[in-house]
Write an enzyme that holds these catalytic residues in place. Sequence first.
Site, mmCIF file in Angstrom:
data_model
loop_
_atom_site.group_PDB
_atom_site.id
_atom_site.type_symbol
_atom_site.label_atom_id
_atom_site.label_comp_id
_atom_site.label_asym_id
_atom_site.label_seq_id
_atom_site.Cartn_x
_atom_site.Cartn_y
_atom_site.Cartn_z
ATOM 1 N N LYS A 220 0.869 -1.185 0.000
ATOM 2 C CA LYS A 220 0.000 0.000 0.000
ATOM 3 C C LYS A 220 0.897 1.223 0.000
ATOM 4 O O LYS A 220 2.040 1.161 0.452
ATOM 5 C CB LYS A 220 -0.878 0.010 1.259
ATOM 6 C CG LYS A 220 -2.174 0.768 1.085
ATOM 7 C CD LYS A 220 -3.210 -0.062 0.383
ATOM 8 C CE LYS A 220 -4.513 0.670 0.225
ATOM 9 N NZ LYS A 220 -5.582 -0.245 -0.214
HETATM 10 P P1 NAD Z 1 -12.926 7.522 -2.536
HETATM 11 O O1 NAD Z 1 -11.931 8.541 -2.214
HETATM 12 O O2 NAD Z 1 -13.345 7.337 -3.959
HETATM 13 O O3 NAD Z 1 -14.269 7.757 -1.679
HETATM 14 C C1 NAD Z 1 -14.280 7.863 -0.281
HETATM 15 C C2 NAD Z 1 -15.675 8.316 0.150
HETATM 16 O O4 NAD Z 1 -15.754 8.287 1.576
HETATM 17 C C3 NAD Z 1 -16.020 9.739 -0.264
HETATM 18 O O5 NAD Z 1 -17.378 9.782 -0.660
HETATM 19 C C4 NAD Z 1 -15.823 10.540 1.039
HETATM 20 O O6 NAD Z 1 -16.603 11.724 1.074
HETATM 21 C C5 NAD Z 1 -16.296 9.528 2.036
HETATM 22 N N1 NAD Z 1 -15.836 9.768 3.405
HETATM 23 C C6 NAD Z 1 -14.618 10.145 3.841
HETATM 24 N N2 NAD Z 1 -14.613 10.283 5.169
HETATM 25 C C7 NAD Z 1 -15.854 9.966 5.594
HETATM 26 C C8 NAD Z 1 -16.499 9.907 6.861
HETATM 27 N N3 NAD Z 1 -15.831 10.213 7.982
HETATM 28 N N4 NAD Z 1 -17.803 9.548 6.903
HETATM 29 C C9 NAD Z 1 -18.465 9.237 5.778
HETATM 30 N N5 NAD Z 1 -17.926 9.275 4.549
HETATM 31 C C10 NAD Z 1 -16.648 9.635 4.473
HETATM 32 O O7 NAD Z 1 -12.359 6.131 -1.942
HETATM 33 P P2 NAD Z 1 -12.715 4.657 -2.391
HETATM 34 O O8 NAD Z 1 -11.748 4.245 -3.409
HETATM 35 O O9 NAD Z 1 -14.168 4.558 -2.652
HETATM 36 O O10 NAD Z 1 -12.364 3.848 -1.061
HETATM 37 C C11 NAD Z 1 -13.264 3.730 0.038
HETATM 38 C C12 NAD Z 1 -12.820 2.589 0.929
HETATM 39 O O11 NAD Z 1 -12.802 1.376 0.170
HETATM 40 C C13 NAD Z 1 -11.416 2.709 1.514
HETATM 41 O O12 NAD Z 1 -11.383 2.096 2.784
HETATM 42 C C14 NAD Z 1 -10.566 1.922 0.545
HETATM 43 O O13 NAD Z 1 -9.349 1.454 1.121
HETATM 44 C C15 NAD Z 1 -11.511 0.779 0.239
HETATM 45 N N6 NAD Z 1 -11.229 0.062 -1.005
HETATM 46 C C16 NAD Z 1 -11.162 0.708 -2.206
HETATM 47 C C17 NAD Z 1 -10.931 -0.013 -3.364
HETATM 48 C C18 NAD Z 1 -10.901 0.633 -4.726
HETATM 49 O O14 NAD Z 1 -10.830 -0.114 -5.715
HETATM 50 N N7 NAD Z 1 -11.000 1.941 -4.865
HETATM 51 C C19 NAD Z 1 -10.739 -1.398 -3.290
HETATM 52 C C20 NAD Z 1 -10.830 -2.033 -2.055
HETATM 53 C C21 NAD Z 1 -11.084 -1.285 -0.932
#
Ligand code: NAD
Length: 423
Positions: free
Chosen positions: A111
């Site tokens: 990561k």
């Molecule tokens: P992103 O940046 O696209 O979206 C994050 C979202 O969370 C945004 O809508 C933001 O406003 C919201 N957010 C942030 N803080 C918050 C809070 N305190 N309360 C409520 N909402 C809040 O990120 P993403 O890629 O969608 O990732 C989200 C999660 O999924 C992370 O934990 C990431 O590690 C995990 N993840 C992502 C992927 C991927 O392919 N992008 C894969 C596996 C896991």
Amino acid sequence: MSDDMNELDTPTFRLAVAQFDQAAERMNLDPNLRQRLKIPERSLIVSVPVRMDNGTVKVFMGYRVQHDSSRGPSKGGIRYHPDVNLGEVAALAMWMTWKCALVGLPYGGAKGGVRVAPEQLSRAELQRLTRRYASDILPFIGPDKDVPAPDVGTNPQVMAWIMDTYSQQVGYPVPGVVTGKPLSIGGSLGREEATGRGVVYVTLEAMRHLGLEVEKASVVIQGFGNVGSHTARIMQEYGLRVIAVSDKSGGLYNPKGLDIPELLKRYRADGHRTFRDIKMGDWITNEELLALDCTVLVPAALSEQISHKNADQVRCRILAEGANGPTTLEADQILTEKGIFIIPDILANSGGVIVSYFEWVQDAQRFFWKAKDIQDRLQEIITAAFHRTLQFSMAQRATMRMAALMSGIDKVAQAHLARGLYP
Ligand code: NAD
């Protein structure tokens, strides 16, 4: 946590290690291996100086942690967020190792991240930051070494800049150095929605297992970025009623169900950056959202959102962890005692890395697949992983999380035992 891990000692790393310790204890894992698997193989800290648009230079902290590479090149996203630190990145890298092993991908876990609020940078500043960070970690990444992807705060454009920076340095195009790229430079169909699609596939399997009907089910989603928004859209396509969604500024609740395509249109339209402006339901806080009565709750934002402080109020039947590490150890126990069926992060959100693997394979072969092939293969792999985990959890009388961790850790342990200790 032992003293030799002081640098990594943060709440998220403590959570990852505590989960690992619980699983290792239950598996009776060899003590030598236990120590090796707890500490990441390589942790890189870089300072990332960036010339800002106003002429001043600002220095940002950047990280790349490679937790384990016993089963293949390491793989994991890059996060741009103001709270990024070494311990968080190390925890996320460790979860990537178990995740890739659990679903059977030939990868280790990694990561990366930069401590920055990306929305406060101009596009030009973001590009300079990304290219400098990419060149700082460049000797340690590559299609056969370590392959980054998007995570919180990064997107296909950021991946394109990393791919270009790497390719410029080595002198020829290397699409396979990152996944989650735009299609125009070797990205894969279906990658952007893959994590959300995977969340939906495992949720449907869990509902079938529990005898819950799709027509009567309601879904609540915290976070409306890549994972949350695609989960919402695809849940609705499968006939589930999405009654609430949120982002960091709060959420929107409509018990009759939100029209997700319309909501997406309005949310992305200029001038609408929060749900408060969108009059499609009641505006609620994130605390209220997590306490809504629903069939499926999908945390899809940051880690440690469900803790001992609010776990008592959670009223879902299934918790499908789209985010990494959204549930603390104490909360996990409270939810389990309440009879909530938890689909753990390393299984629930594995769709992203599964399709990243497809992208990497396509790049290596210079041969690209149809969208349907990608969806079908994703469904096949993640559904099989769900059922293997379910069977194992029933056979072991363990929770789904414990079963998933034990399966992943066991595969990594086997690889270490086969390879031995160098020198
Ligand atoms: P992103 O940046 O696209 O979206 C994050 C979202 O969370 C945004 O809508 C933001 O406003 C919201 N957010 C942030 N803080 C918050 C809070 N305190 N309360 C409520 N909402 C809040 O990120 P993403 O890629 O969608 O990732 C989200 C999660 O999924 C992370 O934990 C990431 O590690 C995990 N993840 C992502 C992927 C991927 O392919 N992008 C894969 C596996 C896991």
